[in-house]
Motif scaffolding. Structure first.
Motif, PDB file in Angstrom:
ATOM      1  N   ALA A 195       2.499   5.447   1.891  1.00  0.00           N
ATOM      2  CA  ALA A 195       3.405   4.300   2.012  1.00  0.00           C
ATOM      3  C   ALA A 195       3.646   3.978   3.484  1.00  0.00           C
ATOM      4  O   ALA A 195       3.611   2.805   3.898  1.00  0.00           O
ATOM      5  N   GLY A 196       3.905   5.003   4.300  1.00  0.00           N
ATOM      6  CA  GLY A 196       4.138   4.775   5.719  1.00  0.00           C
ATOM      7  C   GLY A 196       2.934   4.169   6.407  1.00  0.00           C
ATOM      8  O   GLY A 196       3.063   3.257   7.233  1.00  0.00           O
ATOM      9  N   TRP A 219      13.319  -1.210   2.573  1.00  0.00           N
ATOM     10  CA  TRP A 219      13.113  -1.814   1.248  1.00  0.00           C
ATOM     11  C   TRP A 219      12.310  -3.092   1.455  1.00  0.00           C
ATOM     12  O   TRP A 219      12.841  -4.112   1.892  1.00  0.00           O
ATOM     13  N   TRP A 220      11.011  -3.013   1.150  1.00  0.00           N
ATOM     14  CA  TRP A 220      10.118  -4.151   1.351  1.00  0.00           C
ATOM     15  C   TRP A 220       9.960  -4.883   0.018  1.00  0.00           C
ATOM     16  O   TRP A 220       9.509  -4.317  -0.970  1.00  0.00           O
ATOM     17  N   LEU A 239       8.378  -1.855  -2.180  1.00  0.00           N
ATOM     18  CA  LEU A 239       8.373  -0.489  -1.664  1.00  0.00           C
ATOM     19  C   LEU A 239       9.760  -0.151  -1.127  1.00  0.00           C
ATOM     20  O   LEU A 239      10.326  -0.897  -0.327  1.00  0.00           O
ATOM     21  N   LEU A 240      10.309   0.930  -1.602  1.00  0.00           N
ATOM     22  CA  LEU A 240      11.574   1.463  -1.081  1.00  0.00           C
ATOM     23  C   LEU A 240      11.293   2.860  -0.542  1.00  0.00           C
ATOM     24  O   LEU A 240      10.942   3.769  -1.295  1.00  0.00           O
ATOM     25  N   LEU A 241      11.440   3.009   0.776  1.00  0.00           N
ATOM     26  CA  LEU A 241      11.000   4.240   1.441  1.00  0.00           C
ATOM     27  C   LEU A 241      12.119   4.836   2.270  1.00  0.00           C
ATOM     28  O   LEU A 241      12.729   4.166   3.105  1.00  0.00           O
ATOM     29  N   VAL A 264       9.952   7.983  -1.826  1.00  0.00           N
ATOM     30  CA  VAL A 264       9.401   6.632  -1.847  1.00  0.00           C
ATOM     31  C   VAL A 264       9.327   6.148  -3.290  1.00  0.00           C
ATOM     32  O   VAL A 264       9.064   6.924  -4.213  1.00  0.00           O
ATOM     33  N   CYS A 265       9.614   4.872  -3.473  1.00  0.00           N
ATOM     34  CA  CYS A 265       9.418   4.224  -4.770  1.00  0.00           C
ATOM     35  C   CYS A 265       8.482   3.048  -4.531  1.00  0.00           C
ATOM     36  O   CYS A 265       8.784   2.157  -3.724  1.00  0.00           O
ATOM     37  N   VAL A 266       7.342   3.037  -5.204  1.00  0.00           N
ATOM     38  CA  VAL A 266       6.383   1.945  -5.066  1.00  0.00           C
ATOM     39  C   VAL A 266       6.211   1.286  -6.431  1.00  0.00           C
ATOM     40  O   VAL A 266       5.981   1.951  -7.435  1.00  0.00           O
TER      41      VAL A 266
END
Length: 532
Positions: free
Chosen positions: A470-471, A353-354, A432-434, A440-442
């Protein structure tokens, strides 16, 4: 009072929830009060008979009520002790005090006031110095946004302001009917603490889009001083810009957001109406769901958790089907089937979770609750040596080296696995939640002019291209600064940071199928489709 329709609209357009901390203090207050008090039934009736007759003898009282001599003496003594009757030779008549009580009454029923002692603990907030009633009491919690008063005199003279407020608000504090303060004996200060005040922010589309706030609290919602303190707290925050929005759209090939973006503008009003209110527009791929607002808002948290559960369940089903097919092949002597599209479930899953570069991000207990629920989903049976869940979610908050400790202290009570990094994504506007290879949620945090609260817009997706994008974005930034992470907890911090880097390196390996563009961004192959 807002209508049901207005409340529904606010809920659908809510963009953030922040918990503010109101400084408060308890005071032990003792005083004498004059309170209206009803007389016992027999005593009052005897008094009313004396008022009608003008005077009475003890014998008349005894015969009228059928009392014994002892009972008659008790009634007379009660009336004499309260200064309601007096002797006039061998007759009893009302005192001037009792007569005045009858004369002041509109219904010939006497009202009497008695001086009595009264004491209680009273809580005042230290901003408006209004009584706070029954409230939650918390010690200082750094994740809450602390409020301060504009009147610094109140900070140094709390006893005087508490006594003044007690006098002004006595009817609200004391529940005795028609009681009045006779004399204040003492005001002793007690502990100081914070009162949590949740505040929801929503998009107001009645004119140009703005962010409005709503405090659903009976005690504090209408207090001007509290509203001013919230405005002051928000005014201190830095404002961001939206220069990286087009990078966000290109990185994730977001054709839906692209419809509302021009060269230098983004039509947030039309986007919110089309996509989130009327739902006239959306993503063609059912694996992609548009999102508006902070992830810890109830509607978004529910959607995110349900989607995670569905993806993990689907993974388990596919793994079982693959295992059954291999078993059948071995029994018939046939070759094993190809590997399943998704790997079999392991003991636990990890999530990254960024956070965006905003000091107002996740300043609510709801964010902590969401992280804990994600942990339960991803690590259903995982616990540490002391029975405490280690946490599947690794939370990264952007901060430079000088501010990293201060930034981490804000979220230390929120997240169990917390890191700071001198790295931001898309100028600090991307959240970003990956869950690698699954979901993924951006969210792009869009800034409105003269507004402290950003508006998160983006999507939730299990599309492989979005997962790889995302990665690649995260691993590409970390590769430039591999030693940028600082763990919130010193014990085991170096190993925790190393484990986080390993997780991100794994993202890089899963993104190699994508060919990067010249500027290092991943190139996607999603096609745009018209929305019906």
């Amino acid at each position: 009072m807002i209508t049901v329709e207005e409340k529904l609209l606010r809920d659908r357009l809510s963009v953030d929830e922040i918990t503010f901390a109101i400084p408060a203090q308890s005071f032990a207050i003792s005083c004498a009060i004059s309170a209206e008090e009803a007389l016992p039934v027999v005593t009052e009736f005897a008094l009313r008979v004396a008022y009608v007759c003008g005077s009475l003898s003890p014998t008349q009282i005894q015969e009228f009520f059928g009392f014994s001599s002892k009972e008659t003496d008790a009634v007379i003594q009660a009336l004499l002790s309260e200064r309601l009757i007096q002797w006039n030779d061998d007759q009893l008549e009302l005192t001037s005090y009792a007569l005045a009580r009858f004369q002041d009454s509109s219904d010939n029923l006497p009202r009497f006031f008695k001086i009595q002692e009264w004491s209680a603990e009273v809580v005042f907030d230290l901003i408006s110095f209004s009584p706070a009633g029954r409230t939650s009491r918390l010690k200082r919690v750094r994740s809450q946004v602390e409020l301060a008063t504009r009147n610094f005199d109140k900070q140094s003279r709390t006893i005087q302001f508490a006594e003044q407020s007690f006098q002004q608000n006595f009817r609200q504090i004391c529940t005795k009917e028609k009681a009045e303060i006779y004399k204040i004996s003492s005001v002793d200060p007690g502990e100081r603490f914070s009162i949590p005040l949740p505040c929801v922010f929503h998009l107001d589309l009645s004119g140009s889009p703005t962010v409005a706030r709503n405090i659903d609290d009976e005690s504090f919602g209408s207090r001007l001083e509290i509203a001013e303190a919230i405005s002051d707290a928000l005014a201190d925050q830095e404002r961001g810009n939206n220069e990286s929005l087009r990078d966000f759209i290109r990185t994730f090939d977001d054709g839906l957001l692209g419809r509302y973006a021009a060269v230098d503008t983004f039509d947030l009003r039309r986007y919110a109406q089309d996509v989130h209110l009327t739902k006239a527009a959306g993503y063609a791929d059912d694996r992609v769901t548009p999102m508006l607002g902070a992830l810890h808002l109830q509607r978004n948290a529910d959607m995110l958790l349900a989607r995670m559960q569905a993806e993990l369940t689907r993974e388990g089903v596919q793994a079982n089907e693959h295992s059954d097919a291999d078993s059948a092949a071995r029994e018939t002597g046939a070759e094993a089937t190809d590997p399943a599209p998704l790997p079999a479930p392991s003991a636990h899953h990890d999530a990254l979770w960024w956070a965006p570069q905003s000091v107002l991000w996740a300043r609510s207990r709801s964010a902590r609750d969401l992280a804990q629920k994600i942990d339960v989903l991803l690590q259903p049976q995982q616990q540490g040596a002391e029975g405490v869940r280690a946490g599947a979610v690794r939370v990264v908050v952007p901060a430079d080296r000088r501010a990293s400790r201060e930034r981490l202290s804000v979220y230390r009570d929120q997240f169990s696995r917390l890191f700071s990094a001198d790295i931001s994504l898309l100028n600090g506007n991307l959240e970003l939640l990956l869950i690698p290879e699954r979901l993924v949620c951006v969210m792009y945090h869009f800034h409105l002019a003269h507004q402290a609260i950003a508006v998160p817009i983006g999507f939730l997706s299990s599309h492989p291209d979005h997962l790889r994008a995302a990665g690649a974005l995260v691993s590409g930034r970390v590769r430039v600064k591999p030693g940028a992470f600082v763990a919130a907890r010193d014990e085991g911090g170096a190993q925790a940071a190393q484990d986080l880097v390993g997780l991100i390196e794994g993202l890089s390996a899963s993104s190699t199928a994508m060919t990067p563009t010249k500027d290092g961004r991943p190139r996607l192959t999603l096609k745009r489709h018209p929305i019906g």
